[in-house]
Design an enzyme around this catalytic site. Structure first.
Site, PDB file in Angstrom:
ATOM      1  N   GLY A   1       0.823  -1.206   0.000  1.00 47.41           N
ATOM      2  CA  GLY A   1       0.000   0.000   0.000  1.00 47.41           C
ATOM      3  C   GLY A   1       0.854   1.252   0.000  1.00 47.41           C
ATOM      4  CB  SER A   2      -0.098   4.713   0.634  1.00 48.01           C
ATOM      5  OG  SER A   2      -0.645   4.727   1.943  1.00 48.01           O
ATOM      6  N   PRO A   3       2.967   4.675   1.464  1.00 49.74           N
ATOM      7  CG  PRO A   3       4.778   5.768   0.460  1.00 49.74           C
ATOM      8  CD  PRO A   3       3.361   5.324   0.200  1.00 49.74           C
TER       9      PRO A   3
ATOM     10  CD  GLU B   1       7.306  -5.441  -1.381  1.00 45.88           C
ATOM     11  OE1 GLU B   1       7.620  -4.557  -2.219  1.00 45.88           O
ATOM     12  OE2 GLU B   1       8.132  -6.250  -0.936  1.00 45.88           O
TER      13      GLU B   1
ATOM     14  N   GLY C   1       1.872   2.565   5.510  1.00 44.05           N
ATOM     15  CA  GLY C   1       3.014   1.752   5.889  1.00 44.05           C
ATOM     16  C   GLY C   1       3.625   2.200   7.211  1.00 44.05           C
TER      17      GLY C   1
ATOM     18  CB  CYS D   1       3.282   0.363  -6.157  1.00 47.99           C
ATOM     19  SG  CYS D   1       3.552  -1.411  -6.433  1.00 47.99           S
TER      20      CYS D   1
END
Length: 489
Positions: A189-191, A211, A194, A249
């Site tokens: 997913g997104s930072p 990831e 994360g 991504c």
């Protein structure tokens, strides 16, 4: 705390402790079941992907079903080899001894799944976790509800329901799951999310694989052959709009090109867009749609900045009712605008011009490390500079996206684009603990290991560390006699 999640975790831990997931038979049975699930439910999967994301069956097979089939088939062929203890050399001064690295499952793992590739990003990492012998909780994304439902309904029918479970729900369910103690968390997913995952995992010292994403750049060098140029631009278009209409991504985020070459690039991209997708907003084909209204508004807002809107050289039209934004090309949007500081995750392609293509290295290095860099060039010197002077999760020359389907290459990010890796044997390793095992004989004892200390023992220890073979030779030549002499002294 929701008792359902605790019950699920308790059952999975009981199953893991029973030891049955450690057998090669169990692992192979689950991998074969995944292949059977795909074979018998392909049409249902295609329909779910169409309803959630508007994906065409060709795209669904290429990016979802085919990826999982290949991964499961590879794991079936290799899992016994992966499980086998790997011999490790042992210092000869420890003779006789032998060593090995034994891969053991971590335990109960939690997999958070992204919405953009809801089937492959569920089952592909699950294949690694299964191959390693773990029990699993799969949390599909609520933003792809049809695919989540398909997974929740089919996985218990095909896979071991006491070892592999699907938990559906929204953000509240995710937060409840994160309060539990897991042996591994895998997140795609997104930072931003994360960071939340990593923070929650830290409370239990749970290892994580993240990831994430980022702004993946493409470097387009001057190509002398018109054929090479056409192929390169076609691959750039495929790497931008092909995978889920830019919602990937590892999709291309922007292109770096020399100033004099930009008009040619734009002209070729326009032709390819019209060929691939059409030019009428209402009848665009072969394009996945924006996943929901929130993400549609987010991408649309990137275009609303007047300076950004002024940089549009192709496209820019939107169909809010059907949540479609046509493929859009922008030339030199402001570098401080959101479109150049945030991951686009949509069908907008900025082109940034440079005086010299080698300036692309400095441009990339001035930003967070990307998940992928793509470079189209036949210049070996430029290739080497990109390789040595940039850092990214992966680097692909003269193509885009294809590194994702290479089981022999690790997939993962670096820095802000992620932590950890998977695919093929790397997936098995991600969900395993590599345990060191050393077997030593009681036959020979080196007295120099023990007090009382003296200068002789110091010199012997030096010798053993610095000249391992010589240390063994001394041992075999009668070191015990030397010890006796030393003791008499």
């Amino acid at each position: 705390m929701n008792g359902v999640e605790e019950d699920v975790l308790g059952e999975l831990r009981t199953t893991f402790r029973s030891g049955r997931t450690r057998s090669v038979a169990w692992r192979k049975a689950q991998l074969q079941a995944i292949l059977k699930l795909l074979d018998e439910n392909e049409e249902e999967i295609f329909e779910a992907l169409k309803q959630d994301l508007g994906k065409h069956p060709v795209e669904s097979y290429r990016d979802e079903v085919g990826v999982v089939r290949k991964s499961a088939t590879n794991a079936l062929r290799c899992v016994e080899k992966w499980m086998a203890p790997q011999k490790a050399p042992i210092p000869l001064v420890l003779f006789p001894a032998r060593g090995a690295v034994v891969s053991e499952p971590l335990g109960v793992v939690l997999l958070f799944v992204s919405w953009n590739f809801p089937i492959s990003l569920t089952l592909d990492p699950a294949i690694g976790a299964i191959s390693a012998g773990n029990t699993i909780v799969l949390k599909p994304s609520e933003l792809a509800p049809k695919c989540s439902s398909v997974l929740a309904n089919t996985i218990p029918r095909y896979l071991d329901p006491e070892a592999i479970k699907v938990v559906e729900g929204g953000q509240d369910v995710s937060e409840q799951l994160l309060q539990l103690k897991w042996d591994k968390i895998f997140f795609t997913g997104s930072p931003r999310v994360g960071r939340l995952i990593m923070s929650a995992a830290a409370k239990h010292l749970t290892p994580v694989t993240l990831e994430l994403g980022g702004k993946c750049p493409t470097i387009l060098d001057t190509l002398s052959s018109s054929y090479d140029l056409q192929v390169a631009v076609k691959r750039i278009a495929g790497g931008k709009w092909g995978p889920c209409n830019g919602q990937a991504c590892i999709g291309i985020d922007y292109v770096l090109v020399e100033t004099q070459f930009a008009p040619v690039l734009i002209e070729l991209l326009e032709k390819i867009i019209k060929t691939f997708y059409g030019e009428n907003l209402k009848t665009l084909g072969n394009l996945a749609r924006i996943v929901n209204k929130h993400h549609f508004d987010r991408v649309h807002n990137l275009l609303k900045d007047p300076k950004v809107a002024a940089s549009v050289v192709y496209g820019g039209s939107v169909d809010e009712e059907n949540m479609v934004i046509e493929p859009t090309i922008l030339l030199n949007p402001p570098l401080d605008a959101d479109i150049m500081t945030e991951e686009i995750f949509g069908p907008l392609l900025p082109i940034i011009t440079l005086n010299n293509i080698e300036e692309s290295i400095q441009f990339i290095n001035s930003r967070p490390k990307p998940l992928a860099i793509y470079a189209f060039t036949k210049n070996d010197s430029l290739k080497e500079k990109i390789l040595q002077e940039t850092s990214s999760g992966s680097l692909t020359f003269n193509d885009a996206m294809i590194q994702f389907i290479c089981d022999t290459l690790p997939f993962g990010g670096v820095g802000q684009s992620g932590y950890g890796r998977y695919h093929g044997k790397f997936s098995f390793d991600t969900f395993s603990h590599e345990k060191a095992v050393l077997h030593r004989s009681l036959l020979i004892e080196l007295e120099s290991r023990y007090p009382p200390w003296n200068n002789f023992k110091l010199e012997f220890v030096r010798l053993a560390y610095d000249y391992d073979y010589l240390g063994l030779i001394l041992l075999l030549l009668g070191l015990r006699g030397i010890f006796r002499t030393n003791r008499r002294q």
